[in-house]
Motif scaffolding. Sequence first.
Motif, PDB file in Angstrom:
ATOM      1  N   ARG A  51      33.135  31.665  34.237  1.00 55.44           N
ATOM      2  CA  ARG A  51      33.468  33.074  34.940  1.00 55.44           C
ATOM      3  C   ARG A  51      32.170  34.033  34.925  1.00 55.44           C
ATOM      4  N   PRO A  74      33.336  47.659  45.053  1.00 50.36           N
ATOM      5  CA  PRO A  74      34.884  47.663  45.362  1.00 50.36           C
ATOM      6  C   PRO A  74      35.085  48.647  46.490  1.00 50.36           C
ATOM      7  N   ASN A  93      30.277  37.522  36.616  1.00 51.65           N
ATOM      8  CA  ASN A  93      30.783  38.624  37.400  1.00 51.65           C
ATOM      9  C   ASN A  93      32.018  38.448  38.193  1.00 51.65           C
ATOM     10  N   ALA A  94      33.241  37.939  37.563  1.00 45.30           N
ATOM     11  CA  ALA A  94      34.252  37.679  38.052  1.00 45.30           C
ATOM     12  C   ALA A  94      35.457  38.883  38.306  1.00 45.30           C
ATOM     13  N   ASP A  95      34.915  39.848  37.706  1.00 43.41           N
ATOM     14  CA  ASP A  95      35.948  41.240  37.740  1.00 43.41           C
ATOM     15  C   ASP A  95      35.838  41.856  38.959  1.00 43.41           C
ATOM     16  N   LEU A  96      36.332  41.674  39.955  1.00 43.99           N
ATOM     17  CA  LEU A  96      36.139  42.455  41.399  1.00 43.99           C
ATOM     18  C   LEU A  96      36.335  43.763  41.488  1.00 43.99           C
ATOM     19  N   ASP A  97      36.868  44.236  40.302  1.00 43.13           N
ATOM     20  CA  ASP A  97      37.090  45.664  40.151  1.00 43.13           C
ATOM     21  C   ASP A  97      36.124  46.666  39.711  1.00 43.13           C
ATOM     22  N   GLN A  98      35.086  45.818  39.457  1.00 38.86           N
ATOM     23  CA  GLN A  98      33.801  46.530  39.001  1.00 38.86           C
ATOM     24  C   GLN A  98      32.781  46.405  39.826  1.00 38.86           C
ATOM     25  N   ASP A 122      33.394  31.614  39.775  1.00 37.85           N
ATOM     26  CA  ASP A 122      34.890  31.638  39.262  1.00 37.85           C
ATOM     27  C   ASP A 122      35.256  30.454  39.385  1.00 37.85           C
ATOM     28  N   GLN A 134      37.900  39.782  47.665  1.00 35.19           N
ATOM     29  CA  GLN A 134      38.452  38.514  47.846  1.00 35.19           C
ATOM     30  C   GLN A 134      39.581  38.874  48.843  1.00 35.19           C
ATOM     31  N   TYR A 182      27.758  35.132  41.308  1.00 42.73           N
ATOM     32  CA  TYR A 182      29.193  35.330  41.133  1.00 42.73           C
ATOM     33  C   TYR A 182      29.629  33.507  41.050  1.00 42.73           C
TER      34      TYR A 182
END
Length: 226
Positions: free
Chosen positions: A2, A193, A4-9, A36, A217, A34
């Motif tokens: 994983r 985001p 840079n897999a936090d798509l909220d950041q 995942d 996503q 990126y």
Amino acid sequence: MRLNADLDQPVIVHAARLDWVPSPAAGVERRMLYRDGDEVARATSIVRYAPGSAFPEHVHGGGEEILVLEGTFQDEHGDYPAGSYFRNPPGTAHSPAAAGGCTILVRLWQYRSGDTAQVNWQPGEGQALAPRPGATAARLLFEDEAERVWTEDWGPDAEIRIGNVAGLEFLLIEGKARINGEDCAAQSWGRLPAGQALSALAGPEGARIWVKAAPLQHPDVLPMPG
């Protein structure tokens, strides 16, 4: 893996500063932006083919989107010089290679269910757009109800703002710019985001950027195998 897999950041990666990581194919290396998943993954990468290198024939189970940055990318369907852009939807296949070497941006396993549009633009092709304030040219590469993909040329020292309704992803292709507080150069990649606008100040020689406006996503993104 994983990455840079936090798509909220929000994230900006200066890929030109990263080490090249070998892929399973000899002479093909990656700078991962990126990821995942493992070798089969939702991924965005800068990929470099050494002269004479090739990747085995494969089927795009989750779709593939490519922008050629340097050199000429090739497969059994033709040659794609720097500036080419194409989308290979799920179920398509090819045997990529680069007799003279090349560098590309690749996005994998980020297609949504039912997306079967295939696009193959050579450099300079696509629909010319009216440029926004600060830009000198813009070209639409793909658009449907869920995505819009384009390139822009920014004038020297231009101030640029791109609104963001659903999500933004970008790659600086040429030149330099200060983007959302970060000094960016060629191969700087970022993801914002929804609701976070892109604000930029181009460098004294201007810049060229690739932009995708779409959910980071898709809600109906294709499921990964396994």
